[in-house]
Design a protein around this motif. Structure first.
Motif, short mmCIF file in Angstrom:
data_model
loop_
_atom_site.label_atom_id
_atom_site.label_comp_id
_atom_site.label_asym_id
_atom_site.label_seq_id
_atom_site.Cartn_x
_atom_site.Cartn_y
_atom_site.Cartn_z
N THR A 154 -13.19 -10.93 -0.78
CA THR A 154 -13.41 -9.71 -0.62
C THR A 154 -12.50 -8.63 -1.60
OG1 THR A 154 -13.85 -10.02 1.77
CG2 THR A 154 -13.34 -7.77 0.89
N ILE A 155 -13.04 -8.10 -2.51
CA ILE A 155 -12.43 -7.11 -3.40
C ILE A 155 -12.50 -5.73 -3.04
CG2 ILE A 155 -12.03 -6.29 -5.82
CD1 ILE A 155 -13.15 -9.58 -6.58
N GLY A 156 -11.72 -4.85 -2.76
CA GLY A 156 -11.83 -3.75 -2.54
C GLY A 156 -12.05 -3.39 -0.95
N ASN A 157 -12.29 -2.04 -0.60
CA ASN A 157 -12.74 -1.73 0.67
C ASN A 157 -13.45 -0.47 0.75
OD1 ASN A 157 -10.56 0.68 1.23
ND2 ASN A 157 -9.27 -0.91 0.33
N VAL A 158 -13.85 0.06 1.98
CA VAL A 158 -14.83 1.14 2.05
C VAL A 158 -13.84 2.36 2.73
CG1 VAL A 158 -16.86 -0.03 2.18
CG2 VAL A 158 -15.53 0.19 4.20
N ASN B 143 -9.41 -16.90 -12.74
CA ASN B 143 -10.15 -17.55 -11.87
C ASN B 143 -9.58 -17.12 -10.49
OD1 ASN B 143 -11.79 -19.17 -13.69
ND2 ASN B 143 -10.02 -20.70 -13.79
N ILE B 144 -10.47 -16.54 -9.66
CA ILE B 144 -10.20 -16.27 -8.33
C ILE B 144 -11.07 -16.98 -7.21
CG2 ILE B 144 -10.12 -14.32 -6.70
CD1 ILE B 144 -9.74 -12.63 -8.93
N GLY B 145 -10.37 -17.85 -6.50
CA GLY B 145 -10.91 -18.56 -5.45
C GLY B 145 -12.12 -19.54 -5.86
N VAL C 68 0.69 -1.32 0.08
CA VAL C 68 -0.08 0.34 0.06
C VAL C 68 0.92 1.26 -0.02
CG1 VAL C 68 -1.93 -1.15 0.99
CG2 VAL C 68 -0.21 0.09 2.49
N THR C 69 2.05 0.97 -0.62
CA THR C 69 2.95 2.19 -0.56
C THR C 69 2.92 3.16 -1.94
OG1 THR C 69 4.47 1.08 0.98
CG2 THR C 69 5.18 2.96 -0.31
N GLY C 70 2.56 4.53 -1.54
CA GLY C 70 2.65 5.29 -2.53
C GLY C 70 1.74 4.84 -3.95
N ALA C 71 2.27 4.94 -5.15
CA ALA C 71 1.80 4.64 -6.27
C ALA C 71 1.91 3.09 -6.72
CB ALA C 71 2.23 5.52 -7.57
N THR C 72 1.85 2.37 -5.89
CA THR C 72 2.09 0.75 -6.10
C THR C 72 0.96 0.30 -6.99
OG1 THR C 72 3.43 0.51 -4.24
CG2 THR C 72 2.20 -1.50 -5.07
N ALA C 73 1.10 0.10 -8.03
CA ALA C 73 -0.10 -0.80 -8.74
C ALA C 73 -0.03 -2.23 -8.74
CB ALA C 73 -0.15 -0.02 -10.04
N LEU C 74 -1.12 -2.81 -9.16
CA LEU C 74 -1.17 -4.33 -9.42
C LEU C 74 -2.08 -4.60 -10.61
CD1 LEU C 74 -0.40 -7.18 -8.22
CD2 LEU C 74 -2.49 -7.17 -6.79
N THR C 75 -1.41 -5.29 -11.77
CA THR C 75 -2.10 -5.52 -12.73
C THR C 75 -2.07 -7.17 -13.13
OG1 THR C 75 -1.19 -3.65 -13.70
CG2 THR C 75 -1.97 -5.07 -15.17
N LEU C 76 -3.39 -7.38 -13.44
CA LEU C 76 -3.39 -8.85 -13.77
C LEU C 76 -3.76 -8.90 -15.27
CD1 LEU C 76 -5.18 -10.43 -10.51
CD2 LEU C 76 -2.92 -10.76 -11.01
N ASP C 77 -3.09 -9.76 -16.29
CA ASP C 77 -3.56 -9.82 -17.48
C ASP C 77 -3.61 -11.26 -17.89
OD1 ASP C 77 -3.70 -7.10 -17.90
OD2 ASP C 77 -1.37 -6.87 -18.36
N SER C 78 -4.46 -11.33 -18.90
CA SER C 78 -4.42 -13.00 -19.46
C SER C 78 -4.86 -12.86 -20.89
CB SER C 78 -5.47 -13.79 -18.88
OG SER C 78 -6.66 -13.40 -19.28
N GLY C 79 -4.55 -13.78 -21.70
CA GLY C 79 -4.75 -13.81 -23.01
C GLY C 79 -6.39 -14.57 -22.94
#
Length: 208
Positions: free
Chosen positions: A121-125, A111-113, A95-106
């Motif tokens: 849980t995805i995201g927060n309030v 599949n998640i879980g 969660v530092t600065g502009a850290t980004a997370l990218t998931l790509d596929s062809g």
């Protein structure tokens, strides 16, 4: 005493060869094994078979001056992270600065879980956190089974927009003996159906 090999001037030092069953073993006690290079001196490990890195303590992979790549060669082999049959916490990103997370596929699915029963849980309030789900012509489907409810809760507006050329509008379908309730809670509010534009049709049907 210490044993030194080639420790004077610049030279190439070769130990062992690639002929037949030739083997090279490096063993140490509590004094450890250190491999170091300076400036542009690379360290390369190549294996025509298996390359295993195991540690009974911490195992770290870091770079202070370049990208850390795993599986960046164009070879069709799977990459497994944390697939061993042991309970563990797997953390990707921070969660530092502009850290980004990218998931790509062809063309394959992401599949998640998708294995055993769990809460995902995805995201927060917190603050201006936003979650966007976008699809193309494949659409988007949310499905539950049994007593699994689908709940949409908003602290502000809940808006459903359809394009002007939508042919089906919003369809609400229910099974036998189920009900559709609109604004049945005990609160004063206005319910508006339709608008004042010309040629607007509003149909309300009921059974016998």
């Amino acid at each position: 005493g210490a044993i030194n090999i080639g420790n004077a001037i610049a030279k190439t030092i070769t130990i062992g060869n690639t002929t037949g069953a030739t083997a090279v073993n490096l063993n140490s006690g509590t004094g450890s094994i250190a491999l170091a290079s300076t400036s542009t001196g690379d360290i390369t490990l190549n294996s025509a078979d298996t390359l295993l890195l195991d540690s009974a303590g911490v195992l770290e992979l870091n770079s202070s001056g370049g990208v850390i790549s795993i599986g960046n060669d164009a070879v069709a082999q799977n990459i497994n992270l944390g697939t061993g049959a042991a309970a563990r916490t797997i953390t990707i990103g921070n969660v530092t600065g502009a850290t980004a997370l990218t998931l790509d596929s062809g063309t394959g699915a992401i599949n998640i879980g998708n294995s055993i029963a769990k809460t995902i849980t995805i995201g927060n309030v917190t603050g201006a956190t936003a979650v966007n789900i976008n699809t193309g012509t494949g659409g988007s489907t949310i499905t539950t089974t049994g007593a699994g409810d689908i709940t949409l809760a908003s602290g502000d507006d809940l808006i459903a927009n359809l394009p002007d050329n939508s042919t089906n509008g919003v369809d609400i379908q229910q099974g036998t003996d189920n009900y559709i309730n609109i604004s049945t809670v005990d609160s004063s509010e206005s319910i508006t159906l339709g608008n004042s534009l010309a040629n607007l049709s509003l149909t309300i049907d009921r059974g016998a």
